[in-house]
Scaffold this motif. Sequence first.
Motif, PDB file in Angstrom:
ATOM      1  N   LEU A 194       1.061  -0.846  -0.299  1.00 55.03           N
ATOM      2  CA  LEU A 194       0.267  -0.060   0.131  1.00 55.03           C
ATOM      3  C   LEU A 194       0.740   1.875   0.129  1.00 55.03           C
ATOM      4  O   LEU A 194       1.195   1.868   1.129  1.00 55.03           O
ATOM      5  N   MET A 195       0.795   1.760  -1.586  1.00 54.20           N
ATOM      6  CA  MET A 195       1.752   3.263  -1.121  1.00 54.20           C
ATOM      7  C   MET A 195       0.505   4.849  -0.701  1.00 54.20           C
ATOM      8  O   MET A 195      -0.175   4.508  -1.859  1.00 54.20           O
ATOM      9  N   ALA A 196       1.232   5.261   0.524  1.00 53.47           N
ATOM     10  CA  ALA A 196       0.654   6.110  -0.006  1.00 53.47           C
ATOM     11  C   ALA A 196       0.983   7.456   0.112  1.00 53.47           C
ATOM     12  O   ALA A 196       1.303   8.185   0.403  1.00 53.47           O
ATOM     13  N   LEU A 197       0.006   8.213  -0.892  1.00 56.12           N
ATOM     14  CA  LEU A 197       0.479   9.323  -1.512  1.00 56.12           C
ATOM     15  C   LEU A 197       0.393  10.071  -0.720  1.00 56.12           C
ATOM     16  O   LEU A 197      -1.036  11.039  -0.319  1.00 56.12           O
ATOM     17  N   THR A 198       1.045  11.063  -0.539  1.00 54.57           N
ATOM     18  CA  THR A 198       1.629  12.495   0.856  1.00 54.57           C
ATOM     19  C   THR A 198       3.021  12.981   0.703  1.00 54.57           C
ATOM     20  O   THR A 198       4.064  12.336   0.368  1.00 54.57           O
ATOM     21  N   PRO A 199       2.268  14.716   0.741  1.00 47.85           N
ATOM     22  CA  PRO A 199       3.658  15.077   0.848  1.00 47.85           C
ATOM     23  C   PRO A 199       4.632  14.870   1.709  1.00 47.85           C
ATOM     24  O   PRO A 199       5.386  16.171   1.820  1.00 47.85           O
ATOM     25  N   GLY A 200       4.292  14.299   2.609  1.00 51.32           N
ATOM     26  CA  GLY A 200       4.985  14.526   3.964  1.00 51.32           C
ATOM     27  C   GLY A 200       6.432  14.271   3.959  1.00 51.32           C
ATOM     28  O   GLY A 200       7.048  13.969   2.679  1.00 51.32           O
ATOM     29  N   TRP A 234      -4.818   5.470   8.294  1.00 50.67           N
ATOM     30  CA  TRP A 234      -4.028   5.226   7.028  1.00 50.67           C
ATOM     31  C   TRP A 234      -3.394   5.225   6.409  1.00 50.67           C
ATOM     32  O   TRP A 234      -2.029   4.455   5.960  1.00 50.67           O
ATOM     33  N   LEU A 235      -2.459   6.277   7.056  1.00 56.03           N
ATOM     34  CA  LEU A 235      -0.837   6.694   6.434  1.00 56.03           C
ATOM     35  C   LEU A 235      -0.122   5.506   7.568  1.00 56.03           C
ATOM     36  O   LEU A 235       1.286   5.220   7.265  1.00 56.03           O
ATOM     37  N   ALA A 236      -0.758   5.802   8.628  1.00 56.11           N
ATOM     38  CA  ALA A 236      -0.316   3.911  10.156  1.00 56.11           C
ATOM     39  C   ALA A 236      -0.692   2.465   9.493  1.00 56.11           C
ATOM     40  O   ALA A 236       0.728   2.255   8.716  1.00 56.11           O
ATOM     41  N   ARG A 237      -1.530   2.635   8.316  1.00 52.58           N
ATOM     42  CA  ARG A 237      -0.949   1.113   7.631  1.00 52.58           C
ATOM     43  C   ARG A 237      -0.758   0.696   6.622  1.00 52.58           C
ATOM     44  O   ARG A 237      -0.866   0.065   5.957  1.00 52.58           O
ATOM     45  N   ALA A 238       0.077   2.233   6.051  1.00 60.32           N
ATOM     46  CA  ALA A 238       0.049   1.651   4.475  1.00 60.32           C
ATOM     47  C   ALA A 238       1.650   1.118   4.712  1.00 60.32           C
ATOM     48  O   ALA A 238       2.644   1.175   5.955  1.00 60.32           O
ATOM     49  N   SER A 239       2.189   0.483   3.500  1.00 62.23           N
ATOM     50  CA  SER A 239       3.002  -0.231   3.614  1.00 62.23           C
ATOM     51  C   SER A 239       4.371   0.730   3.006  1.00 62.23           C
ATOM     52  O   SER A 239       5.421   0.583   3.356  1.00 62.23           O
ATOM     53  N   ALA A 240       4.148   1.303   2.103  1.00 65.22           N
ATOM     54  CA  ALA A 240       5.133   2.838   2.060  1.00 65.22           C
ATOM     55  C   ALA A 240       4.360   4.654   1.822  1.00 65.22           C
ATOM     56  O   ALA A 240       3.040   4.773   1.594  1.00 65.22           O
ATOM     57  N   LYS A 241       5.018   5.323   2.757  1.00 66.78           N
ATOM     58  CA  LYS A 241       4.959   6.734   2.251  1.00 66.78           C
ATOM     59  C   LYS A 241       5.803   7.316   1.229  1.00 66.78           C
ATOM     60  O   LYS A 241       6.564   7.200   0.888  1.00 66.78           O
ATOM     61  N   VAL A 242       4.496   7.762   0.149  1.00 61.07           N
ATOM     62  CA  VAL A 242       5.080   8.366  -1.236  1.00 61.07           C
ATOM     63  C   VAL A 242       4.865   9.720  -1.692  1.00 61.07           C
ATOM     64  O   VAL A 242       3.926   9.735  -1.565  1.00 61.07           O
ATOM     65  N   HIS A 243       5.496   9.847  -2.254  1.00 59.96           N
ATOM     66  CA  HIS A 243       4.833  11.424  -3.433  1.00 59.96           C
ATOM     67  C   HIS A 243       5.396  11.456  -4.270  1.00 59.96           C
ATOM     68  O   HIS A 243       6.415  10.800  -5.066  1.00 59.96           O
ATOM     69  N   ILE A 244       5.056  12.822  -4.924  1.00 58.67           N
ATOM     70  CA  ILE A 244       5.210  12.874  -6.202  1.00 58.67           C
ATOM     71  C   ILE A 244       6.327  14.016  -5.983  1.00 58.67           C
ATOM     72  O   ILE A 244       5.598  15.499  -5.857  1.00 58.67           O
ATOM     73  N   PRO A 245       7.734  13.997  -6.854  1.00 55.35           N
ATOM     74  CA  PRO A 245       8.890  15.094  -6.499  1.00 55.35           C
ATOM     75  C   PRO A 245       8.441  16.365  -7.213  1.00 55.35           C
ATOM     76  O   PRO A 245       7.438  16.608  -8.265  1.00 55.35           O
ATOM     77  N   MET A 246       7.825  17.643  -6.929  1.00 56.47           N
ATOM     78  CA  MET A 246       7.472  18.431  -6.936  1.00 56.47           C
ATOM     79  C   MET A 246       8.709  20.302  -7.455  1.00 56.47           C
ATOM     80  O   MET A 246       9.693  19.921  -7.171  1.00 56.47           O
ATOM     81  N   ALA A 247       8.668  20.883  -8.417  1.00 53.88           N
ATOM     82  CA  ALA A 247       9.533  22.028  -8.201  1.00 53.88           C
ATOM     83  C   ALA A 247       9.032  23.512  -8.024  1.00 53.88           C
ATOM     84  O   ALA A 247       7.639  23.115  -7.657  1.00 53.88           O
ATOM     85  N   ARG A 248       9.485  24.422  -8.120  1.00 52.64           N
ATOM     86  CA  ARG A 248       8.954  25.900  -8.149  1.00 52.64           C
ATOM     87  C   ARG A 248       8.313  26.012  -6.854  1.00 52.64           C
ATOM     88  O   ARG A 248       7.171  26.952  -6.936  1.00 52.64           O
TER      89      ARG A 248
END
Length: 271
Positions: A194-200, A234-248
Amino acid sequence: MDVIRVSDPADPRLADYTRLRDVNLRRHLEAEHGLFMAEGDKVIRRAAAAGFEPRSFLLTERRAAALDDVVAASSAPLYVVSEETAERLVGFDLHRGALAAYRRRALPPLPEVLAGARSIVVLEDLVDHTNVGAIFRSAAGLGVDAVVLAPRCADPLYRRAVKVSMGAVFTLPYTRLDDWYGGLDTLREAGFHLMALTPGADSVPLRQAMAGLAPDDRVGLLLGTEGDGLSSRWLARASAKVHIPMARDIDSLNVTAAAAVACYELAGRSG
């Protein structure tokens, strides 16, 4: 094929189409009668192709013959109305000129939806029907196998979600979790990473996390509600916390854009 011309928007035969923008009314009406709306030729045809059973069709005068083949293939009535009557009935200018009321189906059980699925999108409490429809369209178009909804997520068969998805809600398997609190444990037990999309700050780039998986690993992309994102549970139960790299100095994309990018990354996995 019988064509029934109706001039009175209060005609009880047209009750399925009443005030389509009144969300509370439509939720009650559609739940009570087990129906959903399809708007526009393409979406109506896709509902028919997916095997949904029509209750009726509603076309304006200028579009009266647009769905002759679809109407002829069913026993459902075709109501033809003027543009003025249509607007008074549905509450807006029906510029596409075509609506159809279809019967809902019972949602399949979770094990059935997960069977054979290698990639899924899991939505936690998204409340905007447009966002839900857009995510279904991205997921379907980019090859995701199924969608799983938290109990409070917006209805994918609400008219706006159906329209925005361009009918993807008819062909992409989906169901709801019965249990928000323990639902992710069920997915983990089924073998999904489970990949949790988060900017954390403690998240890693999505592509990096994907690279660490085997080609045949099962993956679930977790997307949270508009604004607040995923819950701490849900963040705690995810297998990994992931993000999409951003700019500017932009910290994140909105949920529909993030879903599209993440589904694209998931589709790019080798194997």
